[in-house]
Design an enzyme around this catalytic site. Sequence first.
Site, mmCIF file in Angstrom:
data_model
loop_
_atom_site.group_PDB
_atom_site.id
_atom_site.type_symbol
_atom_site.label_atom_id
_atom_site.label_comp_id
_atom_site.label_asym_id
_atom_site.label_seq_id
_atom_site.Cartn_x
_atom_site.Cartn_y
_atom_site.Cartn_z
ATOM 1 N N TYR A 39 0.867 -1.181 0.000
ATOM 2 C CA TYR A 39 0.000 0.000 0.000
ATOM 3 C C TYR A 39 0.900 1.226 0.000
ATOM 4 C CZ TYR A 39 -3.871 3.073 1.488
ATOM 5 O OH TYR A 39 -4.815 4.068 1.578
ATOM 6 N N LYS A 46 -1.004 -1.225 -4.400
ATOM 7 C CA LYS A 46 -2.003 -0.166 -4.510
ATOM 8 C C LYS A 46 -1.232 1.144 -4.525
ATOM 9 C CE LYS A 46 -5.652 2.198 -1.924
ATOM 10 N NZ LYS A 46 -6.595 2.129 -0.772
#
Length: 296
Positions: A137, A164
């Site tokens: 992330y 992400k």
Amino acid sequence: MSLELHGIIPPLVSPFTADEEPDLAALRAEVRYHVDLGVHGLCVTGSTGDGQMLSLEDSVAIARTAVQEAAGRVPVIAGIIRDSTKEVVRYGREIAATGVDALQVTPVHYLFQPDEETTLRYYRRIADETGLPVVIYNVIPYALIPATTVARVLDEVPNVIGVKQSGGNIHQLADLLRLAPEGGKVFTAVDDLLYPSYLLGAQGAISATLTVVPELCLAQWDAVQRGDHAAALELHNKQLPVWRAIDGPNMTARIKTALALQGRNGGHSLSPLTPVSDAEREALRAALVAADVKLA
């Protein structure tokens, strides 16, 4: 370890009661809402789910509830936002027991940023010691992992299966997609540029807009897949004002208000998040109306 992630993966809010306990009934309703619409996966306890504020017990309860309600219909990813490898592994082992399909893990960011080799060891240890696939992330504005390092982690750590790419940085996303790492997929969280992200090659999205207006985001994803770029651009222009209305320091509180305006229960916010003002509420309402979203 094989896990197929792609497409529209909304990061859900974490609903809370007035006394700041997880509202698991409200969470179940949100899971059902998204799964019934046809999303391709779900993410809980990320930034949209106030993951940085959650205790281990609350994180486990939320993850377990989402897994139970999804009942295998879509993959469930659980976020961990901690500031040491030891803590990430501690959370990850407990969350793994809930049956989630993968973990979404930020880099550590307070106060210092690890170098490239340490970052590789960090994600390798998390994947090895939790036994779960991991999605990087990459969201922390002052601790963004360089695209070259992300690509190395994806290619060199077998159970790191994706990233992400967030932080509002389409340039970082473009650099990463140009590198075309073979070891994992690249998901966009550049909310105001989801459509261009798909055109650049992003293999899906995990971003707040998906939670607020999932129908629009699913329709846009489908339009891109069939090559209907006029429809995709029209949907971009509907989504953009919604993102502008929810983007702010109290973003999760704004998101929960946007859900409430649609008759959905996002629950209460945690202290000390700033409550939504009347002006913010009206801006949210106006953006949803302009996007042709049905209000309660």
